[in-house]
Scaffold this motif. Structure first.
Motif, PDB file in Angstrom:
ATOM      1  N   ALA A  72       0.818  -1.220   0.000  1.00  0.00           N
ATOM      2  CA  ALA A  72       0.000   0.000   0.000  1.00  0.00           C
ATOM      3  C   ALA A  72       0.849   1.267   0.000  1.00  0.00           C
ATOM      4  N   ARG A  73       2.149   1.140   0.082  1.00  0.00           N
ATOM      5  CA  ARG A  73       3.004   2.323   0.220  1.00  0.00           C
ATOM      6  C   ARG A  73       2.932   3.233  -1.003  1.00  0.00           C
ATOM      7  N   GLY A  74       2.897   2.669  -2.171  1.00  0.00           N
ATOM      8  CA  GLY A  74       2.851   3.496  -3.371  1.00  0.00           C
ATOM      9  C   GLY A  74       1.614   4.373  -3.400  1.00  0.00           C
ATOM     10  N   ALA A  75       0.467   3.781  -3.119  1.00  0.00           N
ATOM     11  CA  ALA A  75      -0.783   4.540  -3.107  1.00  0.00           C
ATOM     12  C   ALA A  75      -0.799   5.554  -1.973  1.00  0.00           C
ATOM     13  N   ALA A  76      -0.207   5.191  -0.826  1.00  0.00           N
ATOM     14  CA  ALA A  76      -0.154   6.112   0.302  1.00  0.00           C
ATOM     15  C   ALA A  76       0.701   7.332  -0.037  1.00  0.00           C
ATOM     16  N   ARG A  77       1.813   7.116  -0.734  1.00  0.00           N
ATOM     17  CA  ARG A  77       2.667   8.239  -1.136  1.00  0.00           C
ATOM     18  C   ARG A  77       1.974   9.119  -2.172  1.00  0.00           C
ATOM     19  N   GLU A  78       1.205   8.519  -3.048  1.00  0.00           N
ATOM     20  CA  GLU A  78       0.449   9.300  -4.032  1.00  0.00           C
ATOM     21  C   GLU A  78      -0.568  10.211  -3.333  1.00  0.00           C
ATOM     22  N   ARG A  79      -1.182   9.711  -2.266  1.00  0.00           N
ATOM     23  CA  ARG A  79      -2.120  10.533  -1.508  1.00  0.00           C
ATOM     24  C   ARG A  79      -1.409  11.759  -0.920  1.00  0.00           C
ATOM     25  N   ILE A  80      -0.186  11.562  -0.465  1.00  0.00           N
ATOM     26  CA  ILE A  80       0.579  12.689   0.064  1.00  0.00           C
ATOM     27  C   ILE A  80       0.859  13.700  -1.042  1.00  0.00           C
ATOM     28  N   ALA A  81       1.242  13.217  -2.211  1.00  0.00           N
ATOM     29  CA  ALA A  81       1.508  14.118  -3.338  1.00  0.00           C
ATOM     30  C   ALA A  81       0.252  14.886  -3.738  1.00  0.00           C
ATOM     31  N   GLU A  82      -0.912  14.243  -3.636  1.00  0.00           N
ATOM     32  CA  GLU A  82      -2.161  14.892  -4.026  1.00  0.00           C
ATOM     33  C   GLU A  82      -2.486  16.108  -3.148  1.00  0.00           C
ATOM     34  N   ILE A  83      -1.968  16.122  -1.927  1.00  0.00           N
ATOM     35  CA  ILE A  83      -2.203  17.288  -1.073  1.00  0.00           C
ATOM     36  C   ILE A  83      -1.644  18.541  -1.751  1.00  0.00           C
ATOM     37  N   ALA A  84      -0.444  18.430  -2.293  1.00  0.00           N
ATOM     38  CA  ALA A  84       0.168  19.576  -2.971  1.00  0.00           C
ATOM     39  C   ALA A  84      -0.596  19.952  -4.224  1.00  0.00           C
ATOM     40  N   ALA A 351      -3.993   1.172   9.340  1.00  0.00           N
ATOM     41  CA  ALA A 351      -3.097   2.215   8.836  1.00  0.00           C
ATOM     42  C   ALA A 351      -3.079   2.243   7.315  1.00  0.00           C
ATOM     43  N   SER A 352      -3.055   1.086   6.686  1.00  0.00           N
ATOM     44  CA  SER A 352      -2.979   1.015   5.231  1.00  0.00           C
ATOM     45  C   SER A 352      -4.244   1.552   4.588  1.00  0.00           C
ATOM     46  N   ALA A 353      -5.399   1.159   5.116  1.00  0.00           N
ATOM     47  CA  ALA A 353      -6.667   1.642   4.561  1.00  0.00           C
ATOM     48  C   ALA A 353      -6.802   3.146   4.729  1.00  0.00           C
ATOM     49  N   ALA A 354      -6.397   3.668   5.880  1.00  0.00           N
ATOM     50  CA  ALA A 354      -6.499   5.105   6.130  1.00  0.00           C
ATOM     51  C   ALA A 354      -5.518   5.897   5.270  1.00  0.00           C
ATOM     52  N   ALA A 355      -4.331   5.340   5.065  1.00  0.00           N
ATOM     53  CA  ALA A 355      -3.301   6.056   4.315  1.00  0.00           C
ATOM     54  C   ALA A 355      -3.657   6.235   2.849  1.00  0.00           C
ATOM     55  N   VAL A 356      -4.486   5.363   2.309  1.00  0.00           N
ATOM     56  CA  VAL A 356      -4.870   5.480   0.902  1.00  0.00           C
ATOM     57  C   VAL A 356      -6.255   6.091   0.736  1.00  0.00           C
ATOM     58  N   HIS A 357      -6.949   6.346   1.863  1.00  0.00           N
ATOM     59  CA  HIS A 357      -8.282   6.944   1.786  1.00  0.00           C
ATOM     60  C   HIS A 357      -8.161   8.424   1.489  1.00  0.00           C
ATOM     61  N   GLU A 358      -9.146   8.965   0.778  1.00  0.00           N
ATOM     62  CA  GLU A 358      -9.071  10.353   0.325  1.00  0.00           C
ATOM     63  C   GLU A 358      -9.311  11.381   1.415  1.00  0.00           C
TER      64      GLU A 358
END
Length: 397
Positions: A72-84, A351-358
Motif C-alpha cells: 500500500a506504500r505506493g498509493a499512500a505516497r500518491e495521496r501525500i503528493a495529491e495534497i500539494a 493504517a494502510s486503509a487510512a493512508a490510501v483513503h481520500e
C-alpha cells in the motif's frame, strides 16, 4: 467553464515539478518536504476545510507511512503528493513576505498578533518562528497561547502535537504554521472560558471525570455543527462548568485515559451518523491537547479543554448517557484485538486503509487510534475497533 475554473482544472491534472521528482526518487522525507514547501504558503482566498486541514493531513499521512503494508506504500505516497496538487489548485498563494516583516521575537509577536487579530503580522511571525524553532520548541512557545482558542476549528493543538510526533528531526518545516497562524488571527475572540476561574492546580479526578463524560445528557444541536459554535452552545448552557468543574485539574495518566477511552467508546456505541466529522474530532482534539500539556506551565487548562471537547460532542451528537452495561459489553467484545500478532495485523490494515483513503479525517483518526493504543495498551483493542468503525462508516470493509 470560465477561464479561471479551466485554469484550476488544468492545474489539478499535474503534480508540481518538485513533488513529481520526489515521488520518482522514492524518499519519504523528500516527498513530504516538497509537499510542505507548497502547503506552508497560505492561499489568497479564504481557506476552506481542505486548506485548513492540509498541514495536519500532511503530518498525519507522514505519520502513518511506517505502519503501512508494503503493497500500500505506493498509493499512500500518491495521496501525500495529491495534497500539494489540490492545494495549488485551490488558488494563488500570498507570495513572499515583504522585507523587514520578520520580527525579532517571533514567539511574542505571534501571540500578540493573534490576540489583536492581525493576520499579516501573525503570518510573518509564524514564518520566522518556524525557521528558528524545532518542532518541540514550537510547542513550548505556543502551546499555552492556543489551548482554549477555537479559531481555525480549534485545530492548532493538533498541529503542535503532530509536528514533533511525526517529524522530530525537522523532516517537516515549522513554516507549516503560517496558514494556521492566519486562521487563528481571523477570530481572536473565539475561545472557551468556563475554566478561567476554576482551580486546576490539584490532580484531576480520573474516576469522576470518566463518570461525568459518560453521563453527559443529550442537547439538541443548534446551528451548523461547526466546532466553535457547538462549544459555545455547551459552555453557554452551563453544562461544561456543571459537569467538569469539580473533576478537572492537573493531568494524570488515568485522567487522560478516561477522556480518550470515552471518545473511542462514543465512536463504537453511537450511531454512525456523526462518525466522519463528529466522533473523529472527539478523539483527535483532546488527544492533541493532552499531548502538548506536558510542555505547559498550566497543564490543567489543556486537560480541561480536552474534557470539554468530549463533553461537547457527547452532548450534541450523543444519544444521552452511556449505558454501563453496554460499555462493559464493548470492552469484552474488543478484547481480542489487544494481543499478539492478530493485533499487529489489524493495526497494519487500519493504517494502510487510512493512508490510501481520500479524506483527511480518516488519516488523522487512524493515526490517533494507533497513538492512543500505544499509550494505553490495556485499551488497544478499543482504539483499533474505533478506527475500523470509522472505515465502516465510509464504506471501507
Amino acid at each position: 467553464m470560465t477561464s479561471d475554473s479551466a485554469h484550476r482544472a488544468d492545474r489539478t491534472l499535474r503534480k508540481p515539478q518538485g513533488v513529481q521528482l520526489a515521488i520518482s526518487q522514492g524518499s519519504d522525507a523528500g516527498l513530504v518536504g516538497a509537499v510542505a514547501g507548497i502547503v506552508s504558503e497560505p492561499r489568497c482566498e479564504r481557506a476552506d476545510s481542505f486548506v485548513l486541514h492540509a498541514p495536519l493531513e500532511l503530518c498525519a499521512r507522514f505519520g502513518l507511512l511506517p505502519h503501512v503494508a508494503p503493497e500500500a506504500r505506493g498509493a499512500a505516497r500518491e495521496r501525500i503528493a495529491e495534497i500539494a496538487v489540490r492545494y495549488e489548485a485551490f488558488g494563488p498563494g500570498v507570495g513572499e513576505l515583504p522585507a523587514g516583516a520578520l520580527p525579532e521575537d517571533p514567539g511574542a509577536a505571534l501571540i500578540q498578533a493573534i490576540g489583536e487579530g492581525d493576520a499579516d503580522r501573525a503570518e510573518a511571525a509564524a514564518f520566522a518562528l518556524g525557521w528558528r524553532c524545532s518542532p518541540r520548541e514550537l510547542v513550548g512557545v505556543l502551546g499555552e497561547a492556543v489551548v482554549e482558542r477555537t479559531a481555525a476549528a480549534a485545530h492548532a493543538p493538533i498541529f503542535l502535537y503532530l509536528l514533533p510526533r511525526v517529524a522530530p528531526r525537522g523532516e517537516l518545516p515549522g513554516r507549516l504554521l503560517r496558514p494556521l497562524a492566519r486562521g487563528l488571527a481571523a477570530a481572536p475572540e473565539a475561545r472557551v472560558s468556563w475554566f478561567d476561574d476554576v482551580d486546576l492546580d490539584g490532580e484531576a479526578d480520573a474516576l469522576g471525570l470518566e463518570r461525568a463524560l459518560a453521563g453527559t445528557p443529550a442537547l439538541e444541536l443548534e446551528g451548523d455543527g461547526f466546532i466553535h459554535p457547538t462549544l459555545m452552545q455547551v459552555e453557554g448552557a452551563g453544562l461544561a462548568a456543571e459537569r467538569l468543574g469539580g473533576v478537572v485539574g492537573r493531568p494524570t495518566v488515568e485522567a487522560g485515559r478516561a477522556i480518550l477511552r470515552t471518545a473511542a467508546r462514543s465512536m463504537l456505541l453511537e450511531s454512525t451518523e456523526h462518525s466522519k466529522y463528529g466522533w473523529t474530532h472527539a478523539l483527535t482534539l483532546p488527544q492533541a491537547l493532552l499531548g502538548i500539556a506536558r510542555s505547559m506551565q498550566r497543564p490543567g487548562r489543556a486537560l480541561a479543554m480536552a474534557a470539554t471537547h468530549v463533553l461537547t460532542f457527547r452532548a450534541t451528537r450523543g444519544s444521552g448517557a452511556l449505558d454501563p452495561v453496554a460499555v462493559a459489553g464493548l470492552e469484552d467484545s474488543v478484547g481480542e484485538f489487544a494481543v499478539g500478532e492478530y493485533s499487529v495485523e489489524r493495526a497494519t490494515r487500519l493504517a494502510s486503509a487510512a493512508a490510501v483513503h481520500e479524506d483527511a479525517h480518516v488519516a488523522k483518526y487512524a493515526l490517533a487510534c494507533l497513538d492512543a493504543s500505544a499509550g494505553d495498551r490495556a485499551a488497544r483493542g478499543l482504539y483499533l475497533a474505533a478506527g475500523e468503525r470509522l472505515l465502516e462508516a465510509w464504506g471501507v470493509v
